[in-house]
Design an enzyme around this catalytic site. Structure first.
Site, mmCIF file in Angstrom:
data_model
loop_
_atom_site.group_PDB
_atom_site.id
_atom_site.type_symbol
_atom_site.label_atom_id
_atom_site.label_comp_id
_atom_site.label_asym_id
_atom_site.label_seq_id
_atom_site.Cartn_x
_atom_site.Cartn_y
_atom_site.Cartn_z
ATOM 1 N N ASP A 1 0.450 9.955 -0.792
ATOM 2 C CA ASP A 1 0.712 8.999 0.288
ATOM 3 C C ASP A 1 1.486 7.815 -0.279
ATOM 4 O OD1 ASP A 1 -1.350 6.701 -0.465
ATOM 5 O OD2 ASP A 1 -2.373 8.615 -0.741
ATOM 6 N N ASP B 1 0.346 4.658 -0.086
ATOM 7 C CA ASP B 1 -0.596 3.547 -0.079
ATOM 8 C C ASP B 1 -0.416 2.809 1.256
ATOM 9 O OD1 ASP B 1 -2.719 2.461 -1.661
ATOM 10 O OD2 ASP B 1 -1.514 0.686 -2.016
#
Length: 277
Positions: free
Chosen positions: A217, A219
């Site tokens: 991802d 973050d």
């Protein structure tokens, strides 16, 4: 002529990468040591005729959060079983636009933001190793092991990043936006929860330690990005797990073909010289 050192490789599987089917001639062993019990039973076996030991960092039921992993018992158990190398996988968040979810990163530096973990074998207790250890951390990840992993990723045409600084947070929560932007301002590239103290402990025992970090991802620093959630992480991990598995399966025979005698001796001497008695 010095006798070549036979390698034995410990594999610490993070989220989604603790499948015992990686090994043939499997044998499960339950151990404990002066630092307690490892996260789970250890699975001994072979990959391409190379002796290996597999350990699920969070337990095979994934019921141990990052802070509560017994890192000391885990690494010590691998050392006691004769491992010369430790290759680990870590899920991580990306702090850089160019490191996309699904990419592989081979970190070469870390910043430690953990606060609750036992990070040395030399803690002054009667059952612990004796002395005080000031282990050097200028090169925390074994360059020779990293290079083989990187070359393997190239051979497999897997999108990867050859270097990176991982900031390690306590968890289990994810970052705030302010924290995520701060870590970016520190020139961190990825963020995770388990590299420290694992890498420190491996160095104290003179092991060749390297990480395959799996970006899941962005973050929460990107203005267009929704907040990171467990569902998104797990979805990306399923794809990443196959990539990391292929790197491990193909890298291990290359590691076994290399003469590690001088490298392992150097790691051991560094660890020994760091101890003040």
């Amino acid at each position: 002529m010095a006798k070549e050192c036979k390698v034995k490789i410990g594999i610490i599987g993070g989220t989604g990468l603790d499948n015992p089917d990686l090994l043939v001639d499997r044998k499960e062993v339950t151990v404990s040591n002066a630092y307690g019990s490892p996260s789970d039973s250890l699975i001994q076996g072979k990959i391409n005729d190379v002796d290996c030991v597999l350990l699920a960092r969070h337990g095979r039921k994934h019921n141990i959060m990052p802070t509560n992993v017994n890192y000391r018992a885990n690494i010590y158990a691998l050392k006691e079983l004769g491992c010369t190398h430790v290759i680990v996988t870590n899920a991580c968040g990306s702090l850089r636009e160019e490191i996309k979810p699904g990419d592989i990163i081979f970190p070469d530096q870390f910043i430690d933001r953990t606060t609750k973990r036992q990070s040395t074998y030399y803690d002054g207790k009667e059952t612990s190793l004796k002395g005080v250890c000031h282990i050097p951390m200028h090169t925390p990840f074994c360059p020779d092991t990293r290079q083989i992993l990187i070359e393997t990723a190239k051979d497999l045409d897997i999108t990867h990043h050859e270097t990176g600084t991982i900031v390690v947070i306590e968890g289990p929560r994810f970052s705030t936006k302010a924290e995520s932007h701060m870590f970016r301002s520190w020139d961190c590239d990825i963020i995770g929860m388990t590299t420290v103290p694992e890498v420190v402990l491996a160095n104290e025992l003179g092991l060749c330690y390297a990480t395959i970090a799996l970006s899941t991802d962005y973050d929460c620093w990107r203005p267009v990005e929704s907040a990171v959630c467990v569902e998104d992480v797990m979805a990306t991990m399923k794809g990443n797990a196959h990539k990391a598995t292929q790197i491990i399966l193909n890298a291990i025979p290359k590691i076994a073909r290399k003469d590690w005698s001088n490298i392992i001796k150097s790691h051991a001497e560094c660890a020994k010289s760091a101890v003040m008695l």
